[in-house]
Write a protein that holds these residues in place. Structure first.
Motif, PDB file in Angstrom:
ATOM      1  N   ILE A  96       0.843  -1.203   0.000  1.00 29.38           N
ATOM      2  CA  ILE A  96       0.000   0.000   0.000  1.00 29.38           C
ATOM      3  C   ILE A  96       0.880   1.254   0.000  1.00 29.38           C
ATOM      4  CG2 ILE A  96      -1.685   1.329   1.356  1.00 29.38           C
ATOM      5  CD1 ILE A  96      -2.869  -1.454   2.206  1.00 29.38           C
ATOM      6  N   GLU A  97       1.939   1.229   0.821  1.00 25.65           N
ATOM      7  CA  GLU A  97       2.839   2.384   0.845  1.00 25.65           C
ATOM      8  C   GLU A  97       3.551   2.543  -0.502  1.00 25.65           C
ATOM      9  OE1 GLU A  97       6.316   2.217   3.381  1.00 25.65           O
ATOM     10  OE2 GLU A  97       6.987   4.129   2.556  1.00 25.65           O
ATOM     11  N   LYS A 100       1.500   4.062  -3.180  1.00 24.68           N
ATOM     12  CA  LYS A 100       1.362   5.510  -2.994  1.00 24.68           C
ATOM     13  C   LYS A 100       2.609   6.235  -3.498  1.00 24.68           C
ATOM     14  CE  LYS A 100       0.214   8.908   0.606  1.00 24.68           C
ATOM     15  NZ  LYS A 100       1.311   9.857   0.612  1.00 24.68           N
ATOM     16  N   VAL A 101       3.788   5.752  -3.121  1.00 23.81           N
ATOM     17  CA  VAL A 101       4.991   6.484  -3.535  1.00 23.81           C
ATOM     18  C   VAL A 101       5.243   6.350  -5.043  1.00 23.81           C
ATOM     19  CG1 VAL A 101       6.092   6.520  -1.255  1.00 23.81           C
ATOM     20  CG2 VAL A 101       6.646   4.668  -2.840  1.00 23.81           C
ATOM     21  N   ARG A 103       2.822   6.182  -7.310  1.00 22.11           N
ATOM     22  CA  ARG A 103       1.884   7.148  -7.895  1.00 22.11           C
ATOM     23  C   ARG A 103       2.462   8.556  -7.802  1.00 22.11           C
ATOM     24  NH1 ARG A 103      -2.520   7.260  -4.276  1.00 22.11           N
ATOM     25  NH2 ARG A 103      -1.721   9.234  -3.507  1.00 22.11           N
ATOM     26  N   GLU A 104       2.984   8.886  -6.620  1.00 20.45           N
ATOM     27  CA  GLU A 104       3.523  10.240  -6.426  1.00 20.45           C
ATOM     28  C   GLU A 104       4.811  10.462  -7.213  1.00 20.45           C
ATOM     29  OE1 GLU A 104       1.573  10.954  -1.996  1.00 20.45           O
ATOM     30  OE2 GLU A 104       3.655  10.307  -2.132  1.00 20.45           O
ATOM     31  N   ALA A 105       5.484   9.373  -7.591  1.00 20.67           N
ATOM     32  CA  ALA A 105       6.700   9.499  -8.397  1.00 20.67           C
ATOM     33  C   ALA A 105       6.357   9.738  -9.862  1.00 20.67           C
ATOM     34  CB  ALA A 105       7.551   8.241  -8.263  1.00 20.67           C
ATOM     35  N   THR A 196      11.424  12.788  -8.124  1.00 21.89           N
ATOM     36  CA  THR A 196      10.014  12.533  -7.844  1.00 21.89           C
ATOM     37  C   THR A 196       9.810  11.455  -6.778  1.00 21.89           C
ATOM     38  OG1 THR A 196       9.768  10.856  -9.578  1.00 21.89           O
ATOM     39  CG2 THR A 196       9.384  13.146 -10.220  1.00 21.89           C
ATOM     40  N   LEU A 197      10.857  10.703  -6.490  1.00 25.58           N
ATOM     41  CA  LEU A 197      10.773   9.734  -5.393  1.00 25.58           C
ATOM     42  C   LEU A 197      12.118   9.679  -4.696  1.00 25.58           C
ATOM     43  CD1 LEU A 197       9.237   6.304  -4.957  1.00 25.58           C
ATOM     44  CD2 LEU A 197      11.708   6.347  -4.969  1.00 25.58           C
ATOM     45  N   LEU A 198      12.062   9.687  -3.376  1.00 29.33           N
ATOM     46  CA  LEU A 198      13.277   9.493  -2.598  1.00 29.33           C
ATOM     47  C   LEU A 198      12.885   8.788  -1.310  1.00 29.33           C
ATOM     48  CD1 LEU A 198      16.323  10.007  -1.932  1.00 29.33           C
ATOM     49  CD2 LEU A 198      15.605  12.127  -0.855  1.00 29.33           C
TER      50      LEU A 198
ATOM     51  N   GLU B 104      -4.100   4.784   3.151  1.00 28.86           N
ATOM     52  CA  GLU B 104      -2.697   4.808   2.703  1.00 28.86           C
ATOM     53  C   GLU B 104      -1.891   5.886   3.407  1.00 28.86           C
ATOM     54  OE1 GLU B 104      -2.687   5.522  -1.559  1.00 28.86           O
ATOM     55  OE2 GLU B 104      -3.007   7.655  -1.241  1.00 28.86           O
ATOM     56  N   ILE B 107      -0.992   4.542   6.843  1.00 31.55           N
ATOM     57  CA  ILE B 107      -0.014   3.463   6.693  1.00 31.55           C
ATOM     58  C   ILE B 107       1.361   4.049   6.389  1.00 31.55           C
ATOM     59  CG2 ILE B 107       0.685   1.544   5.173  1.00 31.55           C
ATOM     60  CD1 ILE B 107      -2.306   0.750   5.068  1.00 31.55           C
ATOM     61  N   ARG B 111       4.676   3.736   8.759  1.00 30.50           N
ATOM     62  CA  ARG B 111       5.864   3.075   8.211  1.00 30.50           C
ATOM     63  C   ARG B 111       7.080   3.998   8.169  1.00 30.50           C
ATOM     64  NH1 ARG B 111       5.713  -1.797   5.659  1.00 30.50           N
ATOM     65  NH2 ARG B 111       7.255  -1.119   4.141  1.00 30.50           N
ATOM     66  N   LYS B 237      10.214  11.054   0.572  1.00 30.70           N
ATOM     67  CA  LYS B 237       9.612  12.185  -0.127  1.00 30.70           C
ATOM     68  C   LYS B 237       8.138  11.859  -0.306  1.00 30.70           C
ATOM     69  CE  LYS B 237       8.003  13.698  -4.237  1.00 30.70           C
ATOM     70  NZ  LYS B 237       7.169  12.978  -5.210  1.00 30.70           N
ATOM     71  N   GLU B 239       3.945  13.343  -1.573  1.00 32.37           N
ATOM     72  CA  GLU B 239       3.091  14.197  -2.398  1.00 32.37           C
ATOM     73  C   GLU B 239       3.537  14.186  -3.860  1.00 32.37           C
ATOM     74  OE1 GLU B 239       0.174  15.949  -1.215  1.00 32.37           O
ATOM     75  OE2 GLU B 239       0.627  14.620   0.451  1.00 32.37           O
ATOM     76  N   ALA B 240       2.578  14.562  -4.729  1.00 29.90           N
ATOM     77  CA  ALA B 240       2.821  14.484  -6.171  1.00 29.90           C
ATOM     78  C   ALA B 240       3.573  15.713  -6.682  1.00 29.90           C
ATOM     79  CB  ALA B 240       1.503  14.321  -6.907  1.00 29.90           C
ATOM     80  N   GLY B 241       4.677  16.053  -6.030  1.00 35.80           N
ATOM     81  CA  GLY B 241       5.512  17.165  -6.484  1.00 35.80           C
ATOM     82  C   GLY B 241       6.949  16.707  -6.530  1.00 35.80           C
ATOM     83  N   THR B 242       7.845  17.632  -6.810  1.00 35.89           N
ATOM     84  CA  THR B 242       9.240  17.253  -7.022  1.00 35.89           C
ATOM     85  C   THR B 242      10.192  18.111  -6.184  1.00 35.89           C
ATOM     86  OG1 THR B 242       9.519  18.858  -8.793  1.00 35.89           O
ATOM     87  CG2 THR B 242       8.709  16.690  -9.430  1.00 35.89           C
TER      88      THR B 242
END
Lengths: 249, 271
Positions: A96-97, A100-101, A103-105, A196-198, B104, B107, B111, B237, B239-242
């Motif tokens: 689930i996590e 989410k990440v 999607r956000e990436a 966009t993901l870290l 989510e 969660i 996490r 990181k 949210e849907a940003g950068t």
């Protein structure tokens, strides 16, 4: 987190024969699934992942509709047979996590404003998992999105780095992921230079944090070249998507 | 977070105002970019829990409780105790929160906080083993969010860390295959104090400890946790940003600097 056995030899060779700055073998293919609007398959070391995109299509339930842009949905899921011990097929908290990440990436690359009131559904199915399945999944999903013809600002590419035997290394395999002391998945838009993901876990001195982050970005740029070739091959029948690693050092 | 209302028109106008203020080095509540809200920590307030802490970070309020029992270890870590963090946004915490299983956002919250506690090796899990591979201490840290006003990540993390630092656990003893409770209470094998710092990017400015109002307009979020030696041990990181690579490094620098400051506050409040 104590390392009982050495994961990097004195000669600097890793458990699978790579050096610190080398990627595992990678293969990508665009458009495998006929029913999906877009799809892509990736092999990244032992990872075997299929990504598919449906949409833009109508939103269900309707109250989820966004008036000014598309609703982006994402499901990352691991097959029960993808890991050593059978995984319960129900979505775990980890999945689930990660959904989410991922999607956000991907969302920053999508021009979601072009599809108001619509839904774009992204699926990432891990058929076999090795270290780094989320970043390989992002790389494949980004290809699937462009295969679906969704308007995008850039591709998104993922790559990880980490700490193994106290050393910063690129692209952890399963053993290094489980027994190493740190893992840092990174995804970014290579042309816009936007992260966009870290995610970070493990112990990083400020210096190692910078090194690992920069190494993941460098690795990501190598993956991006293969990602581009996979797309070119699908649409223009250009060069083979399987690219040897020799180009980089 | 989920428990925040999104209102497009007001949000857009408010964001323009915030960006304008931020360009002058100010925030809507008068803080500077790197200033956290007042942090208040109360510990040992739930007698029936093995440890507890209530944290107020501005108007965000959370309460954490520690429960210790015995159970079987995970198959891949037979020589370590079990520690789990769980979080729930209670329906009374905001007009937009709803009852039900964790979504989510909850969660992710649990996490990310769990990762900070685990990766920093705050609790020496190897000291929580009774019979290797068979019986270990199981430590559950459950966090209830009481009032939502942004930065649930840090408030939750501070509550979990404070509750564990002040917890007393029952001493179990293994006699052959049998595990018995001695009735004695001992402190937790705590060795580190991880500190989580959450930042929001609004336009080109990165602010520390965002309020719900700032979170409603932020472009992206980043949480980085540091340990006592000022290593970075967890991060996420959101949210849907950068972020640009330079902004990631800026966030790391802030997390280390602010972490140092808050670590001393947490240590003082938890003796």
């Amino acid at each position: 987190m104590e390392n009982k056995k050495k994961l990097i030899s004195d000669a600097g060779v890793r458990t699978d024969g790579r050096r610190w700055n080398e990627l595992r073998p990678i293969r990508m293919e665009v458009g495998q699934l006929k029913n999906a609007d877009g799809s892509a398959y990736i092999e990244f070391g032992k990872n075997k992942i299929v990504a598919a995109v449906y949409g833009p299509k109508e939103v269900h339930p309707k109250h989820m509709v966004l008036p000014d842009r598309a609703l982006i949905r994402c499901r990352y899921h691991m097959a029960p047979f993808s890991v050593d011990e059978r995984k319960n097929p129900a979505p775990s908290r980890r999945e689930i996590e990660i959904s989410k990440v991922i999607r956000e990436a991907l969302e920053p690359a999508l021009i979601a404003e072009d599809y108001p009131r619509a839904a774009i559904q992204i699926f990432v199915e891990v058929l076999q998992s090795d270290g780094g399945s989320r970043v390989a999944g992002i790389t494949a999903a980004s290809l699937a999105l462009s295969d679906a013809g969704i308007n995008m600002r850039d591709l998104v590419v993922g790559c990880s780095s980490g700490i193994v035997d106290g050393q910063v290394v690129l692209d952890l395999n399963d053993t290094e992921d489980k027994e190493g002391s740190g893992d840092m998945p990174v995804a970014f838009m290579p042309n816009l230079n936007q992260v966009t993901l870290l995610q970070v876990d493990g112990i990083y001195t400020p210096e190692n944090f910078r090194k690992a982050f920069e190494l993941a970005m460098t690795g990501g740029r190598m993956v991006y070249e293969m990602q581009r070739k996979a797309l070119l091959e699908k649409y223009f029948g250009a060069s083979p998507s399987e690219t040897a690693m020799e180009e980089e050092e | 977070m989920s428990a925040v209302k999104k209102n497009y028109v007001v949000e857009t106008l408010r964001k323009a105002q915030m960006v304008e203020l931020l360009a002058k080095g100010k925030r809507v509540d008068g803080r500077s970019q790197d200033e956290t809200r007042a942090l208040k920590i109360e510990t040992r307030l739930i007698e029936k829990a093995n440890g507890s802490a209530k944290v107020s970070l501005g108007n965000t309020q959370v309460i954490a409780g520690v429960k210790v029992a015995t159970g079987t270890p995970f198959a891949d870590t037979p020589d370590k105790g079990v520690l789990m963090v769980n979080a729930e946004v209670l329906p009374l915490a905001s007009p937009y929160a709803e009852a039900g299983p964790p979504d989510e956002n909850a969660i992710e919250l649990a996490r990310v906080v769990d990762r900070g506690v685990r990766e920093s090796e705050m609790v020496d899990l190897s000291k929580l083993v009774l019979i290797a591979g068979k019986s270990v201490y199981t430590v559950f840290v459950d966090v209830n969010i009481l009032n939502v006003d942004g930065n649930l990540f840090d408030a939750t993390s501070y509550a979990v860390v404070s509750a564990l630092r002040t917890a007393k656990m029952p001493k179990f003893e293994a006699n052959g295959e049998k595990v018995t409770n001695t009735g004695k209470l001992v402190p937790f094998p705590v060795q580190k104090t991880p500190v989580s710092i959450t930042m929001a990017r609004i336009g080109s400015i990165i602010v520390v400890d965002p309020t719900a109002e700032e979170e409603a307009v932020m472009d992206a979020r980043i949480t980085l946790t540091t340990d006592d030696e000022e290593n970075i041990c967890a991060g996420q990181k959101g949210e849907a940003g950068t972020f640009t690579p330079a902004q990631v490094m800026e966030a790391a620098e802030k997390a280390i600097r602010k972490g140092r400051e808050l670590r001393s506050v947490i240590k003082e409040a938890t003796g």
